[in-house]
Design a protein around this motif. Structure first.
Motif, PDB file in Angstrom:
ATOM      1  N   PHE A   1       0.831  -1.205   0.000  1.00  0.00           N
ATOM      2  CA  PHE A   1       0.000   0.000   0.000  1.00  0.00           C
ATOM      3  C   PHE A   1       0.868   1.259   0.000  1.00  0.00           C
ATOM      4  O   PHE A   1       0.548   2.249  -0.685  1.00  0.00           O
ATOM      5  CB  PHE A   1      -0.943   0.000   1.204  1.00  0.00           C
ATOM      6  CG  PHE A   1      -2.299  -0.563   0.911  1.00  0.00           C
ATOM      7  CD1 PHE A   1      -3.225   0.162   0.185  1.00  0.00           C
ATOM      8  CD2 PHE A   1      -2.647  -1.831   1.343  1.00  0.00           C
ATOM      9  CE1 PHE A   1      -4.477  -0.349  -0.096  1.00  0.00           C
ATOM     10  CE2 PHE A   1      -3.900  -2.362   1.069  1.00  0.00           C
ATOM     11  CZ  PHE A   1      -4.816  -1.622   0.342  1.00  0.00           C
ATOM     12  N   ILE A   2       1.929   1.256   0.761  1.00  0.00           N
ATOM     13  CA  ILE A   2       2.826   2.417   0.792  1.00  0.00           C
ATOM     14  C   ILE A   2       3.453   2.642  -0.589  1.00  0.00           C
ATOM     15  O   ILE A   2       3.497   3.771  -1.099  1.00  0.00           O
ATOM     16  CB  ILE A   2       3.920   2.216   1.861  1.00  0.00           C
ATOM     17  CG1 ILE A   2       3.311   2.213   3.261  1.00  0.00           C
ATOM     18  CG2 ILE A   2       4.982   3.310   1.750  1.00  0.00           C
ATOM     19  CD1 ILE A   2       4.294   1.889   4.371  1.00  0.00           C
ATOM     20  N   GLN A   3       3.937   1.558  -1.202  1.00  0.00           N
ATOM     21  CA  GLN A   3       4.584   1.688  -2.506  1.00  0.00           C
ATOM     22  C   GLN A   3       3.592   2.139  -3.573  1.00  0.00           C
ATOM     23  O   GLN A   3       3.898   3.028  -4.385  1.00  0.00           O
ATOM     24  CB  GLN A   3       5.209   0.342  -2.887  1.00  0.00           C
ATOM     25  CG  GLN A   3       6.380  -0.065  -2.003  1.00  0.00           C
ATOM     26  CD  GLN A   3       6.770  -1.513  -2.212  1.00  0.00           C
ATOM     27  OE1 GLN A   3       5.930  -2.402  -2.299  1.00  0.00           O
ATOM     28  NE2 GLN A   3       8.069  -1.752  -2.307  1.00  0.00           N
ATOM     29  N   ILE A   4       2.410   1.529  -3.584  1.00  0.00           N
ATOM     30  CA  ILE A   4       1.401   1.909  -4.588  1.00  0.00           C
ATOM     31  C   ILE A   4       0.976   3.360  -4.392  1.00  0.00           C
ATOM     32  O   ILE A   4       0.821   4.123  -5.370  1.00  0.00           O
ATOM     33  CB  ILE A   4       0.186   0.962  -4.499  1.00  0.00           C
ATOM     34  CG1 ILE A   4       0.588  -0.447  -4.957  1.00  0.00           C
ATOM     35  CG2 ILE A   4      -0.965   1.475  -5.343  1.00  0.00           C
ATOM     36  CD1 ILE A   4      -0.468  -1.500  -4.697  1.00  0.00           C
ATOM     37  N   GLY A   5       0.798   3.766  -3.134  1.00  0.00           N
ATOM     38  CA  GLY A   5       0.416   5.149  -2.879  1.00  0.00           C
ATOM     39  C   GLY A   5       1.466   6.136  -3.358  1.00  0.00           C
ATOM     40  O   GLY A   5       1.136   7.179  -3.949  1.00  0.00           O
ATOM     41  N   LEU A   6       2.751   5.824  -3.125  1.00  0.00           N
ATOM     42  CA  LEU A   6       3.811   6.712  -3.585  1.00  0.00           C
ATOM     43  C   LEU A   6       3.854   6.794  -5.112  1.00  0.00           C
ATOM     44  O   LEU A   6       3.984   7.888  -5.686  1.00  0.00           O
ATOM     45  CB  LEU A   6       5.161   6.225  -3.051  1.00  0.00           C
ATOM     46  CG  LEU A   6       5.430   6.471  -1.567  1.00  0.00           C
ATOM     47  CD1 LEU A   6       6.739   5.799  -1.155  1.00  0.00           C
ATOM     48  CD2 LEU A   6       5.488   7.969  -1.270  1.00  0.00           C
TER      49      LEU A   6
ATOM     50  N   ILE B   1      10.797  -2.057  -5.435  1.00  0.00           N
ATOM     51  CA  ILE B   1      10.032  -2.917  -6.340  1.00  0.00           C
ATOM     52  C   ILE B   1       8.708  -3.255  -5.671  1.00  0.00           C
ATOM     53  O   ILE B   1       8.675  -3.765  -4.551  1.00  0.00           O
ATOM     54  CB  ILE B   1      10.809  -4.215  -6.652  1.00  0.00           C
ATOM     55  CG1 ILE B   1      12.166  -3.883  -7.260  1.00  0.00           C
ATOM     56  CG2 ILE B   1      10.006  -5.114  -7.584  1.00  0.00           C
ATOM     57  CD1 ILE B   1      13.066  -5.091  -7.412  1.00  0.00           C
ATOM     58  N   ILE B   2       7.595  -2.959  -6.345  1.00  0.00           N
ATOM     59  CA  ILE B   2       6.285  -3.295  -5.784  1.00  0.00           C
ATOM     60  C   ILE B   2       6.061  -4.798  -5.839  1.00  0.00           C
ATOM     61  O   ILE B   2       5.727  -5.435  -4.854  1.00  0.00           O
ATOM     62  CB  ILE B   2       5.170  -2.541  -6.530  1.00  0.00           C
ATOM     63  CG1 ILE B   2       5.354  -1.024  -6.373  1.00  0.00           C
ATOM     64  CG2 ILE B   2       3.798  -2.962  -6.016  1.00  0.00           C
ATOM     65  CD1 ILE B   2       4.346  -0.203  -7.133  1.00  0.00           C
ATOM     66  N   THR B   3       6.229  -5.385  -7.029  1.00  0.00           N
ATOM     67  CA  THR B   3       6.117  -6.839  -7.178  1.00  0.00           C
ATOM     68  C   THR B   3       6.990  -7.284  -8.343  1.00  0.00           C
ATOM     69  O   THR B   3       7.104  -6.576  -9.352  1.00  0.00           O
ATOM     70  CB  THR B   3       4.653  -7.264  -7.423  1.00  0.00           C
ATOM     71  OG1 THR B   3       4.587  -8.676  -7.553  1.00  0.00           O
ATOM     72  CG2 THR B   3       4.107  -6.642  -8.687  1.00  0.00           C
ATOM     73  N   ASP B   4       7.603  -8.436  -8.198  1.00  0.00           N
ATOM     74  CA  ASP B   4       8.480  -8.991  -9.231  1.00  0.00           C
ATOM     75  C   ASP B   4       7.783 -10.211  -9.838  1.00  0.00           C
ATOM     76  O   ASP B   4       7.683 -11.262  -9.199  1.00  0.00           O
ATOM     77  CB  ASP B   4       9.829  -9.388  -8.631  1.00  0.00           C
ATOM     78  CG  ASP B   4      10.794  -9.889  -9.692  1.00  0.00           C
ATOM     79  OD1 ASP B   4      10.507  -9.700 -10.889  1.00  0.00           O
ATOM     80  OD2 ASP B   4      11.826 -10.482  -9.333  1.00  0.00           O
TER      81      ASP B   4
END
Length: 445
Positions: A33-38, A127-130
């Motif tokens: 959630f933090i990564q997607i929000g940024l 990296i959000i997802t690999d």
């Protein structure tokens, strides 16, 4: 506090979160959630100020000032534009397909933002997802955005919008094939479809794949610009003949969503180009100066800045081309896709395969050592790298010669022959609008 966070160990943020959440919740819910929000916030800010940058860059190229009234140097102009679009009345044509008309712009925006989930912006928590098929995921989801333009043009029940939608469908078929084929050469070296794996392969080999694949890089850039409907490939929204193209009947915030999708898609194409061909977040000596000295967070942040700078350079190329090249004709658009880019991509695949076979054949022959390892991609020695760079430059020459031979009869390619066939005609001179006055009697002539 910020400086301490840069040099803190990797578990600095995790220690703070563990006071509230469990480890599983942090890894699977909180951090994503933090990564997607940024990412969503930064891209939204980019979309808002991309119009400002484009107007400023075009003004610089044309010796103008650009936006200067709203705020210092016009920096608040995007905010004023956003407020204007949010408060404008939203019109829907009477005989439009209201459901599709309503959802089309949201499909365009969603497809552009979803792709960013698999792009490696930096190592570790960058990296959000690999996904092991990340490159296929990017090609599959990004193509949905072009379908949104077709739906918008058809649902508007407008002839101009329908023509713009049909043009976008033809453009999608033409340039998506070339875009997909242009990536095959880089995949031969990385030996993985994971975008993070491609960055790691270039990092392990200490070289960017653009040096091995100059033809593939150029094909991908041209195809990406065409996929984004950007000038000189903006035929789906050619205002000179289609009013505004596929979004002619849209107004207010829904109209702005199409431009949000366009500028977000520009970020996606630039990020993929940087990841596949320009090393992604990898830059020489960054690891030695940060991670090797125990500063992991600083290493991730510097790598993120490197990635952003590379993406901005490619985005500047978008603006540069828009104000440099005129729009192509529709037949030229199709010719570039089918007669030039797709054959170029196929030639590049063949030459890349031959180059890799040659490097492998020379490894161990008469003391030559061309391959270092194949554990993380095809890692070459200095001799192997020099050979592949030479093969890439030779590939540029061979591709140009073969394409010129294939298309030498093309009408637009053979301009010299066209000039020879032009026949100049002496047109009869017309009578003057005001006849000359007759000389007066007795005057000297």
């Amino acid at each position: 506090m910020i400086t301490l966070a840069f040099f803190a160990p990797i578990n600095f943020v995790d220690d703070l979160l563990l006071n509230v959440f469990s480890p599983e919740t942090i890894n699977n819910v909180v951090w994503p959630f933090i990564q997607i929000g940024l990412v969503v916030t930064l891209v939204a800010v980019w979309v808002a100020y991309a119009t400002y940058l484009e107007r400023k860059i075009s003004a610089f190229m044309q010796a103008r000032l650009g936006p200067m009234r709203v705020g210092p140097w016009g920096l608040l102009q995007p905010i004023a534009d956003a407020i204007k679009l949010l408060t404008k009345e939203d019109f829907i044509p009477d005989k439009a397909d209201r459901g599709i008309f309503f959802i089309a712009p949201y499909i365009a925006v969603a497809s552009a933002f979803i792709v960013m989930a698999v792009i490696p912006f930096a190592p570790d928590w960058g990296i959000i997802t690999d996904v092991n098929i990340g490159l296929l995921f990017v090609l599959a989801v990004s193509s949905v955005g072009v379908l949104a333009l077709i739906l918008a043009g058809w649902s508007s029940n407008s002839k101009y919008a329908l023509l713009g939608g049909l043009r976008s469908s033809a453009q999608m078929v033409s340039y998506e094939v070339a875009m997909g084929l242009s990536l095959v050469g880089a995949l031969m070296f990385a030996r993985t479809l994971s975008l993070s794996g491609m960055v790691n392969a270039q990092s392990a080999d200490s070289i960017w794949y653009v040096f091995y694949q100059p033809v593939g890089f150029l094909i991908f850039l041209v195809s990406g610009i065409a996929e984004n409907n950007r000038a000189p490939f903006d035929l789906p929204e050619a205002e000179s003949e289609l009013v505004a193209g596929f979004h002619t009947e849209y107004s207010g915030m829904r109209w702005s969503l199409f431009f949000m999708a366009e500028y977000a898609a520009m970020v996606v194409v630039s990020a993929v180009a940087v990841t596949v061909y320009l090393g992604g977040w990898y830059f020489p000596f960054v690891y030695r100066l940060t991670e090797a000295n125990g500063h992991h967070n600083l290493y991730v942040i510097v790598s993120l800045l490197v990635f952003i700078i590379k993406v901005l350079v490619v985005l500047y190329l978008y603006f540069w081309l828009r104000w440099t090249l005129p729009r192509f004709r529709y037949d030229q658009l199709m010719d570039i896709g089918w007669k030039w880019l797709i054959p170029s991509a196929l030639i590049n695949i063949v030459l890349s395969g031959l180059g890799i076979v040659l490097v492998q054949a020379l490894n161990g022959w008469r003391g030559f050592k061309t391959i270092e390892s194949i554990s993380a991609g095809l890692n070459l020695t200095a001799t192997g790298k020099a050979l592949m760079i030479a093969m890439g430059l030779i590939g540029l020459l061979i591709t140009g010669l073969l394409l010129s031979r294939i298309n030498w009869r093309s009408r637009d390619f053979n301009l010299k022959l066209q000039r020879r066939n032009i026949k100049l005609v002496n047109l009869p001179q017309g009578k003057p609008a005001v006849p000359a006055a007759a000389p007066a009697a007795g005057s000297e002539i």
